[in-house]
Design a protein around this motif. Structure first.
Motif, PDB file in Angstrom:
ATOM      1  N   ALA A 248       0.838  -1.206   0.000  1.00  0.00           N
ATOM      2  CA  ALA A 248       0.000   0.000   0.000  1.00  0.00           C
ATOM      3  C   ALA A 248       0.872   1.254   0.000  1.00  0.00           C
ATOM      4  N   PHE A 249       1.611   1.467  -1.082  1.00  0.00           N
ATOM      5  CA  PHE A 249       2.482   2.641  -1.161  1.00  0.00           C
ATOM      6  C   PHE A 249       1.635   3.899  -1.314  1.00  0.00           C
ATOM      7  N   ARG A 250       2.125   4.995  -0.757  1.00  0.00           N
ATOM      8  CA  ARG A 250       1.299   6.198  -0.681  1.00  0.00           C
ATOM      9  C   ARG A 250       1.628   7.254  -1.723  1.00  0.00           C
ATOM     10  N   SER A 251       2.679   7.066  -2.518  1.00  0.00           N
ATOM     11  CA  SER A 251       3.016   8.080  -3.515  1.00  0.00           C
ATOM     12  C   SER A 251       1.992   8.052  -4.644  1.00  0.00           C
ATOM     13  N   GLU A 252       1.757   9.209  -5.251  1.00  0.00           N
ATOM     14  CA  GLU A 252       0.773   9.300  -6.317  1.00  0.00           C
ATOM     15  C   GLU A 252       1.368   8.856  -7.646  1.00  0.00           C
ATOM     16  N   GLN A 329      -6.310   9.082  -9.571  1.00  0.00           N
ATOM     17  CA  GLN A 329      -5.360   8.684  -8.549  1.00  0.00           C
ATOM     18  C   GLN A 329      -5.997   7.614  -7.664  1.00  0.00           C
ATOM     19  N   MET A 330      -5.186   6.674  -7.186  1.00  0.00           N
ATOM     20  CA  MET A 330      -5.736   5.518  -6.477  1.00  0.00           C
ATOM     21  C   MET A 330      -6.475   5.892  -5.196  1.00  0.00           C
ATOM     22  N   SER A 331      -6.094   7.004  -4.579  1.00  0.00           N
ATOM     23  CA  SER A 331      -6.744   7.400  -3.329  1.00  0.00           C
ATOM     24  C   SER A 331      -7.908   8.357  -3.553  1.00  0.00           C
ATOM     25  N   SER A 332      -8.236   8.639  -4.810  1.00  0.00           N
ATOM     26  CA  SER A 332      -9.307   9.585  -5.108  1.00  0.00           C
ATOM     27  C   SER A 332     -10.676   8.962  -4.848  1.00  0.00           C
ATOM     28  N   LYS A 333     -11.680   9.817  -4.680  1.00  0.00           N
ATOM     29  CA  LYS A 333     -13.046   9.339  -4.463  1.00  0.00           C
ATOM     30  C   LYS A 333     -13.510   8.477  -5.629  1.00  0.00           C
TER      31      LYS A 333
END
Length: 529
Positions: A248-252, A329-333
Motif C-alpha cells: 500500500a504505497f502512498r506516492s501518487e 489517482q488511487m486514493s481519489s473518491k
C-alpha cells in the motif's frame, strides 16, 4: 538378505506414494480459446505452466495470442520479463533465505500458470489470482518458491493462477505522443494484467474455476498492482475480492506531462527525432534500458529542482495517469468508488526491510543499540523508544528497537482507514509478527516472510522459515484465512480468534504469530515520530 530387500522395497514404495507424478499425452488436456493445453498431475493437483494469455509487439497493447492446433505442452514456466539489471551475483546468506529462481527472459513473456484440484468435473471453485512482487520493474511468477500454488489449491479446493507480464520500460514507456498504436503504452503492463484476468474470465471454467469468484492478491509490488487494478475502470467486474500484502504505497501516480517528459529524454539519449519513435521497437533491450535510466535521472532532477515530489523510492517505471486506462489517482473518491464493493484483506509484516538496513546491528548489545538511537533521533530518542515498546511490548532482542518497519505499514493503515470509511465492502487488517529462527533469527519478520504461510508452503521454503513445527501450525491458520477470504470475503475460521472487520475507530488488527491475537493499532505514536 531377504529382509534387506523387503525393507528397501517398502522404502521405495513409500517414496513413490509421496512423490507420484502423472504425465502423458492425454493427461490433463484442457481446451482454451487459443487451443488445448496439456498439464501434469502432482499430489493430486493438475498443474499448467507457461500458457500464453496474450501477445504484443513492443510498446503496443496486448491482444489474444495466435491460436495453436496441436495440444500445447504446459509443463514448465514460461519466460520472464527482461530485467533492467540482470542478476550476475548475489549475497550468499540472503540468497539462501529467499532462494530465488531467476528464470529466462524474453519480451514475449505474457504467460499464465494454473493449479487446480479438478478439471471437467462440473465444479466452480474460487479463483485466487496471484500477482508477483518486484515493484513495477522486476520479478516473476516463479521467482520465489513460496509462489507455487499446489498446496493452496489442494488445501482449499481452489484454483490458483499466477502470471508473468511486461515490466519496467517495456511496460510503462509513454509513447502516446508518437502514434495511435502507442496510445496506451504508458500503462501496457497494467493492460497485460487485465488481459490475464480476461483470460481467466473466458477460460477458467475448463480448469474447474469460477470466473464469478476471483480474488486478486499480491505482495509488495504485487500489492501495489492490486491497488492499480482496483482503480482501473475497465477491470471492474473481472475480480471480486482483493488482498494487498505489504503493497500500500502512498506516492501518487505520475502525470502525463511527466511520463511524456521521460520519453522525450529517452529519445534524446538515443539520438532519435520525434518521427523516429518506431525505431524504439528494434533497439536492443540493454541499450533501451540504459537510455531509460538516464531519462529517469534527468527528469527526477528536474522535478526536484521545481520542488515537486519524485516518489518514496525515487522516480521509477510504473503506472501513470493517462486519462483512459487509469483516469484517477488511487486514493481519489472516483477510484475508491470503483472498488467500493470489493472486500479487502490488507496488512504488512513487522520488520519488512528494516533487518537489512540494520544487519550489522543484529547481535548488538543494548548499549550499542542505545548509541545508535541517540545518534539517529537525538532529542526524540526517548519518545522513539517508548513508542516502539508501546507498539511491541514483547520485544526481546536489543536490535528489535531498530528493526520495526515504518515504510510499509503506514500506507496499509491509511488505505484501510480510507476504504473502511466509505461504507462499502468490509476491510480486514493483519500484521504478521512471526520471527523466523533462520540465521540466528536476524531476519525476523522480513519482507516476503509471510508468503510461505499464506501459500501453505513451509516445506518449500525451509530456508526462510526454518521448517519447524510452529511454522506449520501458523501456515495452517494463515492459508485457511486466505482461502476463506477468497471463498466468501471473510477470513474468519475456527483456528483463529474472532477477526472483526476493520475501521478507523476500532483499528482491529489480527497479529499473526505463534499466538494469534486481535489488537487495536498500537503504533500511532511511532507513526507520529
Amino acid at each position: 538378505m531377504k529382509r534387506i530387500v523387503l525393507a528397501c522395497g517398502i522404502l521405495f514404495s513409500g517414496w513413490i506414494a509421496q512423490a507420484q507424478i502423472t504425465t502423458g499425452s492425454n493427461v490433463g488436456v484442457v481446451p482454451t480459446e487459443s487451443g488445448s493445453v496439456r498439464g501434469y498431475v502432482h499430489g493430486g493437483i493438475y498443474t499448467y505452466k507457461g500458457i500464453p494469455y496474450a501477445e504484443a509487439a513492443r510498446f503496443e497493447a496486448p491482444h489474444k495470442p495466435k491460436p495453436w492446433s496441436n495440444v500445447r505442452s504446459s509443463y514448465t514456466y514460461g519466460p520472464v520479463a527482461p530485467l533492467l539489471d540482470p542478476t550476475t551475483n548475489v549475497q550468499d546468506e540472503s540468497e539462501f533465505v529467499f532462494n530465488h529462481s531467476w528464470g529466462f527472459t524474453n519480451e514475449d513473456c505474457m504467460r499464465v500458470n494454473v493449479w487446480t484440484p479438478g478439471i471437467k468435473d462440473g465444479k466452480k471453485r474460487p479463483v485466487m489470482f496471484w500477482i508477483h512482487g518486484g515493484g513495477f520493474t522486476s520479478g516473476s511468477s516463479q521467482e520465489l518458491p513460496s509462489y507455487d500454488g499446489e498446496n493452496l489449491a489442494k488445501k482449499g479446493d481452489v484454483v490458483v493462477v499466477s502470471i508473468n507480464h511486461r515490466l519496467n520500460i517495456l511496460g510503462y514507456l509513454d509513447l502516446s505522443a508518437y502514434g495511435e498504436k502507442y496510445k496506451y503504452s504508458a500503462n501496457n503492463s497494467v493492460l497485460d494484467m487485465k488481459a490475464a484476468l480476461e483470460w481467466v474470465k473466458n477460460n477458467i471454467e475448463a480448469f474447474g474455476g469460477d470466473p464469478s469468484n476471483v480474488t486478486i492478491f499480491g505482495q509488495s509490488g504485487g500489492g501495489a498492482k492490486v491497488n492499480t487494478l482496483m482503480a482501473m475502470p475497465s477491470a471492474k467486474g473481472l475480480f471480486h475480492k482483493a488482498i494487498n500484502q505489504s503493497g500500500a504505497f502512498r506516492s501518487e501516480m505520475l502525470s502525463k506531462s511527466t511520463t511524456q517528459a521521460i520519453t522525450a529524454e529517452v529519445m534524446k539519449a538515443l539520438n532519435l527525432a520525434p518521427n523516429q519513435a518506431d525505431s524504439l521497437q528494434k533497439i536492443p533491450f540493454p541499450v533501451l534500458a540504459n537510455a531509460g535510466k538516464k531519462a529517469l535521472q534527468v527528469v527526477a532532477a528536474q522535478l526536484k529542482a521545481a520542488g515537486k515530489p519524485v516518489g518514496g523510492f525515487g522516480l521509477s517505471w510504473g503506472p501513470s495517469l493517462d486519462g483512459d486506462v487509469l483516469p484517477y489517482q488511487m486514493s481519489s473518491k472516483e477510484a475508491l468508488d470503483l472498488s467500493k464493493d470489493i472486500p479487502l484483506l490488507i496488512g504488512t509484516v513487522k520488520n519488512e526491510f528494516a533487518p537489512f538496513a540494520n544487519m550489522a546491528m543484529a547481535n548488538a548489545t543494548a548499549a550499542e543499540v542505545e548509541a545508535v538511537i541517540q545518534k539517529t533521533y537525538g532529542a526524540k530518542a526517548e519518545a522513539y523508544k517508548a513508542a516502539v515498546k508501546k507498539a511491541y511490548p514483547n520485544n526481546t532482542r536489543p536490535s528489535d528497537l531498530l528493526d520495526v518497519d515504518r515504510m510499509f505499514r503506514p500506507g496499509a493503515v491509511e488505505q484501510a482507514n480510507v476504504k473502511s470509511a466509505i461504507g462499502g465492502a468490509p476491510v480486514y487488517m493483519y500484521l504478521f509478527t512471526w520471527q523466523s529462527p533462520v540465521a540466528d533469527g536476524k531476519y525476523k519478520a522480513i519482507h516476503c516472510g509471510e508468503l510461505p504461510f499464506c501459500f501453505n508452503n513451509i516445506a518449500r521454503c525451509e530456508e526462510m522459515t526454518g521448517g519447524g513445527k510452529d511454522a506449520y501450525v501458523l501456515a495452517d491458520k494463515m492459508s485457511q484465512a486466505w482461502i476463506n477470504f477468497a471463498k466468501v470475503g471473510n477470513p474468519n475460521h475456527k483456528g483463529l480468534p474472532a477477526w472483526p472487520t476493520y475501521n478507523a475507530t476500532n483499528t482491529a488488527t489480527m497479529h499473526l504469530d505463534n499466538t494469534c491475537v486481535v489488537k487495536p493499532q498500537l503504533d500511532k505514536d511511532l507513526f507520529a515520530l
